[in-house]
Design a protein around this motif. Structure first.
Motif, PDB file in Angstrom:
ATOM      1  N   UNK A  70       0.821  -1.205   0.000  1.00 36.82           N
ATOM      2  CA  UNK A  70       0.000   0.000   0.000  1.00 36.82           C
ATOM      3  C   UNK A  70       0.861   1.263   0.000  1.00 36.82           C
ATOM      4  N   UNK A  71       1.870   1.280   0.855  1.00 35.48           N
ATOM      5  CA  UNK A  71       2.757   2.450   0.946  1.00 35.48           C
ATOM      6  C   UNK A  71       3.530   2.667  -0.355  1.00 35.48           C
ATOM      7  N   UNK A  72       3.969   1.580  -0.962  1.00 33.11           N
ATOM      8  CA  UNK A  72       4.808   1.668  -2.159  1.00 33.11           C
ATOM      9  C   UNK A  72       4.038   1.995  -3.436  1.00 33.11           C
ATOM     10  N   UNK A  73       2.812   1.535  -3.531  1.00 34.81           N
ATOM     11  CA  UNK A  73       2.091   1.701  -4.792  1.00 34.81           C
ATOM     12  C   UNK A  73       0.941   2.707  -4.723  1.00 34.81           C
ATOM     13  N   UNK A  74      -0.219   2.368  -4.164  1.00 35.84           N
ATOM     14  CA  UNK A  74      -1.313   3.357  -4.253  1.00 35.84           C
ATOM     15  C   UNK A  74      -1.038   4.647  -3.497  1.00 35.84           C
ATOM     16  N   UNK A  75      -0.468   4.564  -2.299  1.00 35.03           N
ATOM     17  CA  UNK A  75      -0.225   5.801  -1.545  1.00 35.03           C
ATOM     18  C   UNK A  75       0.808   6.683  -2.250  1.00 35.03           C
ATOM     19  N   UNK A  76       1.876   6.082  -2.746  1.00 37.30           N
ATOM     20  CA  UNK A  76       2.884   6.856  -3.481  1.00 37.30           C
ATOM     21  C   UNK A  76       2.294   7.464  -4.754  1.00 37.30           C
ATOM     22  N   UNK A  77       1.452   6.704  -5.450  1.00 37.86           N
ATOM     23  CA  UNK A  77       0.794   7.217  -6.662  1.00 37.86           C
ATOM     24  C   UNK A  77      -0.111   8.393  -6.339  1.00 37.86           C
ATOM     25  N   UNK A  78      -0.889   8.256  -5.277  1.00 38.00           N
ATOM     26  CA  UNK A  78      -1.799   9.335  -4.892  1.00 38.00           C
ATOM     27  C   UNK A  78      -1.022  10.554  -4.392  1.00 38.00           C
ATOM     28  N   UNK A  79       0.091  10.334  -3.715  1.00 35.64           N
ATOM     29  CA  UNK A  79       0.925  11.459  -3.257  1.00 35.64           C
ATOM     30  C   UNK A  79       1.435  12.249  -4.463  1.00 35.64           C
ATOM     31  N   UNK A  80       1.841  11.534  -5.505  1.00 38.38           N
ATOM     32  CA  UNK A  80       2.290  12.230  -6.719  1.00 38.38           C
ATOM     33  C   UNK A  80       1.135  13.017  -7.339  1.00 38.38           C
ATOM     34  N   UNK A  81      -0.030  12.390  -7.439  1.00 39.68           N
ATOM     35  CA  UNK A  81      -1.186  13.073  -8.018  1.00 39.68           C
ATOM     36  C   UNK A  81      -1.550  14.317  -7.202  1.00 39.68           C
ATOM     37  N   UNK A  82      -1.543  14.193  -5.887  1.00 41.64           N
ATOM     38  CA  UNK A  82      -1.879  15.336  -5.023  1.00 41.64           C
ATOM     39  C   UNK A  82      -0.842  16.450  -5.126  1.00 41.64           C
ATOM     40  N   UNK A  83       0.405  16.109  -5.462  1.00 45.17           N
ATOM     41  CA  UNK A  83       1.441  17.132  -5.585  1.00 45.17           C
ATOM     42  C   UNK A  83       1.261  17.987  -6.836  1.00 45.17           C
ATOM     43  N   UNK A  84       0.530  17.482  -7.826  1.00 48.74           N
ATOM     44  CA  UNK A  84       0.315  18.243  -9.056  1.00 48.74           C
ATOM     45  C   UNK A  84      -1.123  18.716  -9.223  1.00 48.74           C
ATOM     46  N   UNK A  85      -2.012  18.313  -8.298  1.00 48.70           N
ATOM     47  CA  UNK A  85      -3.412  18.703  -8.408  1.00 48.70           C
ATOM     48  C   UNK A  85      -3.986  18.889  -7.005  1.00 48.70           C
ATOM     49  N   UNK A  86      -4.394  20.101  -6.682  1.00 46.85           N
ATOM     50  CA  UNK A  86      -4.855  20.387  -5.313  1.00 46.85           C
ATOM     51  C   UNK A  86      -6.319  20.023  -5.061  1.00 46.85           C
ATOM     52  N   UNK A  87      -6.991  19.388  -6.005  1.00 49.35           N
ATOM     53  CA  UNK A  87      -8.382  18.980  -5.781  1.00 49.35           C
ATOM     54  C   UNK A  87      -8.502  17.475  -5.524  1.00 49.35           C
ATOM     55  N   UNK A  88      -7.402  16.865  -5.108  1.00 48.28           N
ATOM     56  CA  UNK A  88      -7.360  15.418  -4.871  1.00 48.28           C
ATOM     57  C   UNK A  88      -7.753  15.089  -3.444  1.00 48.28           C
ATOM     58  N   UNK A  89      -8.563  14.056  -3.309  1.00 43.96           N
ATOM     59  CA  UNK A  89      -8.873  13.456  -2.012  1.00 43.96           C
ATOM     60  C   UNK A  89      -8.669  11.956  -2.144  1.00 43.96           C
TER      61      UNK A  89
END
Length: 192
Positions: A70-89
């Motif tokens: 979880x830490x390596x894949x979905x959470x890291x992916x979502x962290x990247x997405x949130x770093x480029x888009x501020x409307x992410x939850x």
């Protein structure tokens, strides 16, 4: 895009009883066994009771490896997405039956992302789908794009960008959902 929420949803070892059709409110024990067996891929599990299979599902060693994935894949992916888009939850749903030390680890690794990531406990008697719907209802007045990531999935860095380029949103009443990853469903907020 104005008034858009991008919401990722993950089931982190949600109890199968929360996923089974909750309208019936009854659980076929054989189906429950099969569902749990599918989750854990254990041979010769047919002779075990649902409670024995639940014990396997919530085994600390198994969950520790799931935390790493979880830490390596979905959470890291979502962290990247949130770093480029501020409307992410990001909503991470987990079973209330998970051992407390695993829940604590889950909260620890998501704490740095608390501005956009929320961990939500779901009891076996509760509907996982209703918990998802409730978490989406908070964005009433916004257009919503949702997708589901398994606890061992990665999200392509351009996935959301390409999807959003193809969608046409209305005035805060549209929900686009990709529950299977490859098909888009357009829903009104009244559906949730």
């Amino acid at each position: 895009m104005k008034n858009l929420r991008i919401v990722g949803l993950t089931r982190f070892s949600v109890d199968p009883r929360s996923i089974i059709n909750r309208q019936k409110r009854t659980i076929n024990k054989r189906y429950l066994k099969e569902l749990i067996y599918e989750f854990i891929y254990r041979p010769k599990a047919d002779h075990r009771s649902p409670s024995e299979l639940s014990n396997i599902l919530y085994d600390k060693d198994r969950l520790s490896s799931r935390i790493k994935l979880f830490k390596s894949f979905p959470l890291a992916s979502m962290a990247h997405l949130a770093s480029v888009n501020n409307s992410v939850s990001y909503k991470v749903f987990y079973s209330s039956l998970i051992p407390p030390e695993i829940v604590s680890r889950l909260h620890q690794i998501t704490a740095a992302y608390s501005s956009w990531c929320e961990c939500i406990s779901v009891k076996p008697s509760e509907s996982f789908f209703e918990a998802c719907n409730q978490s989406i209802r908070q964005y009433k007045g916004s257009n919503v794009f949702t997708f589901r990531l398994d606890d061992d999935d990665a999200l392509g860095s351009s996935y959301v960008k390409y999807i959003l380029e193809t969608l046409t949103f209305g005035n805060g009443k549209d929900i686009y959902s990709m529950p299977l990853g490859y098909a888009i469903a357009r829903l009104g907020l009244d559906h949730y």
